[in-house]
Design a protein around this motif. Sequence first.
Motif, PDB file in Angstrom:
ATOM      1  N   TYR A 112      48.232  36.453  50.422  1.00  0.00           N
ATOM      2  CA  TYR A 112      48.953  37.196  48.823  1.00  0.00           C
ATOM      3  C   TYR A 112      49.704  35.755  49.341  1.00  0.00           C
ATOM      4  CZ  TYR A 112      46.734  41.509  48.811  1.00  0.00           C
ATOM      5  OH  TYR A 112      45.380  42.773  48.072  1.00  0.00           O
ATOM      6  N   HIS A 115      48.849  34.479  43.825  1.00  0.00           N
ATOM      7  CA  HIS A 115      47.916  34.921  43.129  1.00  0.00           C
ATOM      8  C   HIS A 115      47.041  35.822  44.875  1.00  0.00           C
ATOM      9  CE1 HIS A 115      49.180  33.539  40.017  1.00  0.00           C
ATOM     10  NE2 HIS A 115      48.541  32.249  39.996  1.00  0.00           N
ATOM     11  N   THR A 116      46.194  36.341  43.692  1.00  0.00           N
ATOM     12  CA  THR A 116      45.305  36.464  45.100  1.00  0.00           C
ATOM     13  C   THR A 116      43.833  36.183  44.961  1.00  0.00           C
ATOM     14  OG1 THR A 116      46.115  38.768  44.147  1.00  0.00           O
ATOM     15  CG2 THR A 116      45.037  38.678  46.329  1.00  0.00           C
ATOM     16  N   LYS A 259      41.467  36.305  36.591  1.00  0.00           N
ATOM     17  CA  LYS A 259      40.140  37.022  36.801  1.00  0.00           C
ATOM     18  C   LYS A 259      39.515  37.390  38.240  1.00  0.00           C
ATOM     19  CE  LYS A 259      38.274  37.537  32.296  1.00  0.00           C
ATOM     20  NZ  LYS A 259      37.004  36.805  30.607  1.00  0.00           N
ATOM     21  N   ALA A 261      40.757  36.901  40.972  1.00  0.00           N
ATOM     22  CA  ALA A 261      41.876  37.600  41.904  1.00  0.00           C
ATOM     23  C   ALA A 261      41.853  38.872  41.403  1.00  0.00           C
ATOM     24  CB  ALA A 261      44.169  37.087  41.182  1.00  0.00           C
ATOM     25  N   THR A 262      41.754  39.563  40.720  1.00  0.00           N
ATOM     26  CA  THR A 262      41.045  40.902  40.782  1.00  0.00           C
ATOM     27  C   THR A 262      39.106  41.674  40.525  1.00  0.00           C
ATOM     28  OG1 THR A 262      40.901  40.803  38.191  1.00  0.00           O
ATOM     29  CG2 THR A 262      42.827  41.406  39.011  1.00  0.00           C
ATOM     30  N   ILE A 265      37.983  43.556  43.673  1.00  0.00           N
ATOM     31  CA  ILE A 265      38.554  45.164  42.901  1.00  0.00           C
ATOM     32  C   ILE A 265      36.944  45.155  41.995  1.00  0.00           C
ATOM     33  CG2 ILE A 265      39.865  47.423  42.816  1.00  0.00           C
ATOM     34  CD1 ILE A 265      42.016  44.737  42.738  1.00  0.00           C
ATOM     35  N   ARG A 266      37.646  44.674  40.996  1.00  0.00           N
ATOM     36  CA  ARG A 266      35.974  45.190  39.972  1.00  0.00           C
ATOM     37  C   ARG A 266      35.031  44.705  39.831  1.00  0.00           C
ATOM     38  NH1 ARG A 266      36.865  41.599  36.171  1.00  0.00           N
ATOM     39  NH2 ARG A 266      37.636  40.093  36.280  1.00  0.00           N
ATOM     40  N   CYS A 273      33.968  34.556  35.689  1.00  0.00           N
ATOM     41  CA  CYS A 273      35.185  33.914  35.834  1.00  0.00           C
ATOM     42  C   CYS A 273      35.157  32.969  35.469  1.00  0.00           C
ATOM     43  CB  CYS A 273      36.389  34.611  36.996  1.00  0.00           C
ATOM     44  SG  CYS A 273      36.188  35.787  38.344  1.00  0.00           S
TER      45      CYS A 273
END
Length: 486
Positions: A112, A115-116, A259, A261-262, A265-266, A273
């Motif tokens: 972290y 941004h991730t 996008k 970074a997530t 999880i998504r 992305c």
Amino acid sequence: MDIIFGRNKKEQREPVRATVTGKIPSWLQGILLRNGPGMHTVGETRYNHWFDGLALLHSFTIRDGEVYYRSKYLRSDTYNSNIEANRIVVSEFGTMAYPDPCKNIFSKAFSYLSHTIPDFTDNCLINIMRCGEDFYATTETNYIRKINPQTLETLEKVDYRKYVAVNLATSHPHYDAAGNVLNIGTSIVDKGKTKYVIFKIPATVPGAGKKGQKPLKHTEVFCSITARSLLSPSYYHSFGITENYIIFLEQPFRMDILKMATAYIRGVSWASCLAFHGEDKTYIHIIDQRTRKPMLTKFYMDPMVIFHHVNAYEEDGCLLFDVIAYGDSSLYQLFYLANLNQNFKDNSRLTSVPTLKRFAVPLHVDKNAEVGSNLIKLPSTTARALKEKDDQVYCQPELLLEGLELPRINYAHNGKRYRYVFAAEVQWSPIPTKIIKYDVLTKSSLKWGEEHCWPAEPLFVPTPGAQDEDDGNSIVFMSPKERLRE
Ligand SMILES: CC1=C(/C=C/C(C)=C/C=C/C(C)=C/C=O)C(C)(C)CCC1
Ligand SMILES: [Fe+2]
């Protein structure tokens, strides 16, 4: 039709002698190293995209008119983790994967910062880079893998970030006459400033050979360019160079960092992305190698997607650069294995043909030139650079040739005036059937193809002591077409 692209290849660890038809010139000696995806399924799991496959290294040892072939999978951390788990556990360009729930090898996968940014793969499947005496398998992430060019053994894993702040870097570096490497990468998390970083790795360093004296340790930042959009830097696959300048195209084919970074999880891939913004422009950054500073004039061109720069050179106060351009990003779409393997003919049509285009940029822009005037006065090209208000210049290309990809040149002419492009012929389908030698001066081409042969990127090797640019041989790695058609 059976699987065309997605079949796992067997390693050929022991060198096997190839059947030679014709005659290989006696001066052509050495090892041709090639890289590319070789394994597309692990256990019951399957990659989605052709650019995801596990790297298979190939070598062709050419000696005294004979050729010996061998191949070996790159033993990347990604390869080892996948094989151990007997499934895909590391994410690639088109496939998001999750580590084995029992063995959380990715407990530290996410670091972290502002941004991730997840840890990327070291499945270096795209190219081979030479760095002094060392050879590395490369992809476009921050990892490269040293290899033994003789045995194809996998050696240490190098994290570019130890030497220069980049999260991504191209697989197509440039080399100067002394063998120094020049490359460009994107820095995503450095104090929240997204930038493109041009860096140089020296070919030799003082005390070379002594333990710990690696050229990579002497990597220096040459120049950096702030991204137009901090949250969506451009994707790029190569860049251009001339004797005094570097050309970097900031194209509207962009990566959405939020996008990314997530994505994990998504449950979506990195590829999802990336998007082409057809309403935007392509910005041309010209960096003066002498001052290490970008030119201040804002040069731009129409929105397009460019993977390969062919060559660039300076002529009478202008900088000319040749690229293979697309009107959209459909190439990436096309390489989804689902598209390549089912209804191949219908699914494998590019929506824009790869086209060799020449652009010309004036190196000195007359502030008083009339708005709308063409600043390119070269008789050698119809490329134009139109003066606009606010110090902007709009560059329009000269269309040279349609239907070619994987371009190579006689590298002795890199950054200099040149005549010949060697490439694979591709029209609407991504499967090349011929190789082309294109003469940029006469605008004529020679083609070579043989039934049941599928050529890869042709490499030009000049004859020792050659005078003419095209005095040499093109080497092409061929796949028999029957294999594709089974
Ligand atoms: C894994 C990974 C990537 C991989 C990209 C690849 C593997 C691109 C291959 C491109 C080729 C072969 C182009 C040919 O013209 C990104 C998107 C850089 C960033 C996220 C992590
Ligand atoms: Fe490439």
